[in-house]
Motif scaffolding. Structure first.
Motif, PDB file in Angstrom:
ATOM      1  N   LEU A   3       0.863  -1.171   0.000  1.00 58.30           N
ATOM      2  CA  LEU A   3       0.000   0.000   0.000  1.00 58.30           C
ATOM      3  C   LEU A   3       0.901   1.223   0.000  1.00 58.30           C
ATOM      4  O   LEU A   3       1.783   1.338   0.864  1.00 58.30           O
ATOM      5  CB  LEU A   3      -0.908   0.027   1.228  1.00 58.30           C
ATOM      6  CG  LEU A   3      -1.945  -1.083   1.363  1.00 58.30           C
ATOM      7  CD1 LEU A   3      -2.744  -0.907   2.646  1.00 58.30           C
ATOM      8  CD2 LEU A   3      -2.868  -1.105   0.161  1.00 58.30           C
ATOM      9  N   GLN A   4       0.710   2.090  -0.946  1.00 58.74           N
ATOM     10  CA  GLN A   4       1.545   3.275  -1.071  1.00 58.74           C
ATOM     11  C   GLN A   4       0.686   4.503  -0.843  1.00 58.74           C
ATOM     12  O   GLN A   4      -0.166   4.835  -1.671  1.00 58.74           O
ATOM     13  CB  GLN A   4       2.174   3.337  -2.464  1.00 58.74           C
ATOM     14  CG  GLN A   4       3.118   4.498  -2.681  1.00 58.74           C
ATOM     15  CD  GLN A   4       4.448   4.322  -1.965  1.00 58.74           C
ATOM     16  OE1 GLN A   4       4.919   3.211  -1.794  1.00 58.74           O
ATOM     17  NE2 GLN A   4       5.032   5.417  -1.528  1.00 58.74           N
ATOM     18  N   ALA A   5       0.928   5.170   0.276  1.00 60.26           N
ATOM     19  CA  ALA A   5       0.189   6.394   0.583  1.00 60.26           C
ATOM     20  C   ALA A   5       0.972   7.600   0.097  1.00 60.26           C
ATOM     21  O   ALA A   5       2.199   7.637   0.201  1.00 60.26           O
ATOM     22  CB  ALA A   5      -0.053   6.495   2.085  1.00 60.26           C
ATOM     23  N   SER A   6       0.274   8.587  -0.418  1.00 55.70           N
ATOM     24  CA  SER A   6       0.913   9.802  -0.905  1.00 55.70           C
ATOM     25  C   SER A   6      -0.054  10.962  -0.817  1.00 55.70           C
ATOM     26  O   SER A   6      -1.245  10.782  -0.522  1.00 55.70           O
ATOM     27  CB  SER A   6       1.378   9.614  -2.353  1.00 55.70           C
ATOM     28  OG  SER A   6       0.267   9.370  -3.200  1.00 55.70           O
ATOM     29  N   GLY A   7       0.456  12.147  -1.106  1.00 47.82           N
ATOM     30  CA  GLY A   7      -0.391  13.330  -1.133  1.00 47.82           C
ATOM     31  C   GLY A   7      -0.251  14.246   0.057  1.00 47.82           C
ATOM     32  O   GLY A   7      -0.866  15.314   0.106  1.00 47.82           O
ATOM     33  N   ASP A 104     -10.900  -6.140  14.595  1.00 55.40           N
ATOM     34  CA  ASP A 104     -10.304  -4.872  14.994  1.00 55.40           C
ATOM     35  C   ASP A 104      -8.896  -4.695  14.442  1.00 55.40           C
ATOM     36  O   ASP A 104      -8.234  -3.706  14.774  1.00 55.40           O
ATOM     37  CB  ASP A 104     -10.240  -4.773  16.529  1.00 55.40           C
ATOM     38  CG  ASP A 104     -11.624  -4.671  17.141  1.00 55.40           C
ATOM     39  OD1 ASP A 104     -11.795  -5.079  18.307  1.00 55.40           O
ATOM     40  OD2 ASP A 104     -12.551  -4.179  16.441  1.00 55.40           O
ATOM     41  N   THR A 105      -8.450  -5.599  13.620  1.00 63.47           N
ATOM     42  CA  THR A 105      -7.103  -5.485  13.074  1.00 63.47           C
ATOM     43  C   THR A 105      -7.148  -5.341  11.556  1.00 63.47           C
ATOM     44  O   THR A 105      -8.153  -5.660  10.923  1.00 63.47           O
ATOM     45  CB  THR A 105      -6.247  -6.710  13.444  1.00 63.47           C
ATOM     46  OG1 THR A 105      -6.838  -7.873  12.848  1.00 63.47           O
ATOM     47  CG2 THR A 105      -6.173  -6.896  14.952  1.00 63.47           C
ATOM     48  N   TRP A 106      -6.058  -4.857  11.008  1.00 60.10           N
ATOM     49  CA  TRP A 106      -5.922  -4.655   9.571  1.00 60.10           C
ATOM     50  C   TRP A 106      -4.690  -5.394   9.086  1.00 60.10           C
ATOM     51  O   TRP A 106      -3.637  -5.327   9.691  1.00 60.10           O
ATOM     52  CB  TRP A 106      -5.805  -3.159   9.265  1.00 60.10           C
ATOM     53  CG  TRP A 106      -7.040  -2.400   9.621  1.00 60.10           C
ATOM     54  CD1 TRP A 106      -7.424  -1.999  10.871  1.00 60.10           C
ATOM     55  CD2 TRP A 106      -8.060  -1.954   8.727  1.00 60.10           C
ATOM     56  NE1 TRP A 106      -8.626  -1.335  10.801  1.00 60.10           N
ATOM     57  CE2 TRP A 106      -9.036  -1.287   9.504  1.00 60.10           C
ATOM     58  CE3 TRP A 106      -8.247  -2.043   7.345  1.00 60.10           C
ATOM     59  CZ2 TRP A 106     -10.179  -0.723   8.931  1.00 60.10           C
ATOM     60  CZ3 TRP A 106      -9.382  -1.475   6.790  1.00 60.10           C
ATOM     61  CH2 TRP A 106     -10.333  -0.823   7.577  1.00 60.10           C
ATOM     62  N   THR A 107      -4.842  -6.063   7.954  1.00 66.04           N
ATOM     63  CA  THR A 107      -3.772  -6.908   7.461  1.00 66.04           C
ATOM     64  C   THR A 107      -2.655  -6.104   6.815  1.00 66.04           C
ATOM     65  O   THR A 107      -1.478  -6.385   7.010  1.00 66.04           O
ATOM     66  CB  THR A 107      -4.310  -7.929   6.447  1.00 66.04           C
ATOM     67  OG1 THR A 107      -5.376  -8.665   7.038  1.00 66.04           O
ATOM     68  CG2 THR A 107      -3.220  -8.879   5.983  1.00 66.04           C
ATOM     69  N   TYR A 108      -3.025  -5.109   6.020  1.00 66.06           N
ATOM     70  CA  TYR A 108      -2.035  -4.381   5.230  1.00 66.06           C
ATOM     71  C   TYR A 108      -2.011  -2.903   5.607  1.00 66.06           C
ATOM     72  O   TYR A 108      -3.062  -2.280   5.796  1.00 66.06           O
ATOM     73  CB  TYR A 108      -2.342  -4.515   3.736  1.00 66.06           C
ATOM     74  CG  TYR A 108      -2.470  -5.943   3.288  1.00 66.06           C
ATOM     75  CD1 TYR A 108      -3.699  -6.457   2.891  1.00 66.06           C
ATOM     76  CD2 TYR A 108      -1.359  -6.790   3.269  1.00 66.06           C
ATOM     77  CE1 TYR A 108      -3.828  -7.774   2.499  1.00 66.06           C
ATOM     78  CE2 TYR A 108      -1.485  -8.106   2.870  1.00 66.06           C
ATOM     79  CZ  TYR A 108      -2.714  -8.595   2.484  1.00 66.06           C
ATOM     80  OH  TYR A 108      -2.834  -9.895   2.089  1.00 66.06           O
ATOM     81  N   TRP A 109      -0.789  -2.358   5.670  1.00 66.34           N
ATOM     82  CA  TRP A 109      -0.607  -0.957   6.024  1.00 66.34           C
ATOM     83  C   TRP A 109       0.321  -0.282   5.023  1.00 66.34           C
ATOM     84  O   TRP A 109       1.291  -0.891   4.559  1.00 66.34           O
ATOM     85  CB  TRP A 109       0.016  -0.839   7.416  1.00 66.34           C
ATOM     86  CG  TRP A 109      -0.911  -1.217   8.518  1.00 66.34           C
ATOM     87  CD1 TRP A 109      -1.133  -2.466   9.016  1.00 66.34           C
ATOM     88  CD2 TRP A 109      -1.767  -0.335   9.248  1.00 66.34           C
ATOM     89  NE1 TRP A 109      -2.078  -2.421  10.026  1.00 66.34           N
ATOM     90  CE2 TRP A 109      -2.474  -1.122  10.187  1.00 66.34           C
ATOM     91  CE3 TRP A 109      -2.007   1.034   9.215  1.00 66.34           C
ATOM     92  CZ2 TRP A 109      -3.410  -0.578  11.082  1.00 66.34           C
ATOM     93  CZ3 TRP A 109      -2.935   1.565  10.102  1.00 66.34           C
ATOM     94  CH2 TRP A 109      -3.625   0.773  11.013  1.00 66.34           C
ATOM     95  N   GLY A 110       0.006   0.974   4.727  1.00 64.52           N
ATOM     96  CA  GLY A 110       0.904   1.782   3.924  1.00 64.52           C
ATOM     97  C   GLY A 110       2.008   2.348   4.792  1.00 64.52           C
ATOM     98  O   GLY A 110       1.987   2.244   6.022  1.00 64.52           O
ATOM     99  N   GLN A 111       2.956   3.008   4.154  1.00 65.11           N
ATOM    100  CA  GLN A 111       4.130   3.492   4.864  1.00 65.11           C
ATOM    101  C   GLN A 111       3.910   4.841   5.538  1.00 65.11           C
ATOM    102  O   GLN A 111       4.717   5.257   6.338  1.00 65.11           O
ATOM    103  CB  GLN A 111       5.324   3.611   3.898  1.00 65.11           C
ATOM    104  CG  GLN A 111       5.433   4.910   3.137  1.00 65.11           C
ATOM    105  CD  GLN A 111       4.348   5.084   2.096  1.00 65.11           C
ATOM    106  OE1 GLN A 111       3.516   4.219   1.874  1.00 65.11           O
ATOM    107  NE2 GLN A 111       4.363   6.217   1.424  1.00 65.11           N
ATOM    108  N   GLY A 112       2.824   5.503   5.253  1.00 65.79           N
ATOM    109  CA  GLY A 112       2.523   6.781   5.887  1.00 65.79           C
ATOM    110  C   GLY A 112       2.939   7.964   5.038  1.00 65.79           C
ATOM    111  O   GLY A 112       3.934   7.916   4.309  1.00 65.79           O
ATOM    112  N   THR A 113       2.169   9.026   5.151  1.00 63.81           N
ATOM    113  CA  THR A 113       2.494  10.274   4.471  1.00 63.81           C
ATOM    114  C   THR A 113       2.256  11.416   5.456  1.00 63.81           C
ATOM    115  O   THR A 113       1.239  11.452   6.153  1.00 63.81           O
ATOM    116  CB  THR A 113       1.658  10.446   3.183  1.00 63.81           C
ATOM    117  OG1 THR A 113       2.058  11.638   2.500  1.00 63.81           O
ATOM    118  CG2 THR A 113       0.169  10.498   3.453  1.00 63.81           C
TER     119      THR A 113
END
Length: 119
Positions: A3-7, A104-113
């Motif tokens: 997962l790629q977060a941007s912006g 209550d959990t999430w499998t995949y996370w982005g790196q943060g922006t």
């Protein structure tokens, strides 16, 4: 799966930003996964911001952003969005996207922006 977060960026209070979250990976079907946005401000714990169901029908927001932020998704393009308006200094945080909710959990996370709102 990635997962790629941007912006993110620097914006004045009252301004707007749109974050994007791009999903990629053979074994991951973004269009069949719930998606969420979370944030972690300086010295704070990570907190929930917004949720959208896999089909885009259901959305849910933290009280602190309700009426100012809008979560959406483009299933065809495998992209999730978080439109942020009327930004406040307290919205300053690293924003993370997440996908594939399991209870209550999430499998995949982005790196943060990083989003920084100047007052």
């Amino acid at each position: 799966v990635q997962l790629q977060a941007s912006g993110g960026g620097l914006v004045q209070a009252g301004g707007s930003l749109r974050l994007s979250c791009v999903a990629a990976g053979r074994t991951f079907t973004f269009g069949q996964s719930d998606m969420g946005w979370f944030r972690q401000g300086p010295g704070k714990e990570r907190e929930f911001v917004a949720f959208i169901s896999w089909n885009g029908i259901s959305t849910f927001y933290a009280d602190s952003v309700k009426g100012r932020f809008t979560i959406s998704r483009d299933i065809v393009k495998n992209i999730g969005y978080l439109q942020m308006r009327s930004l406040k200094s307290e919205d300053t945080a690293v924003y993370y996207c997440a996908a594939d909710r399991r209870g209550d959990t999430w499998t995949y996370w982005g790196q943060g922006t990083q989003v920084t709102v100047s007052s």
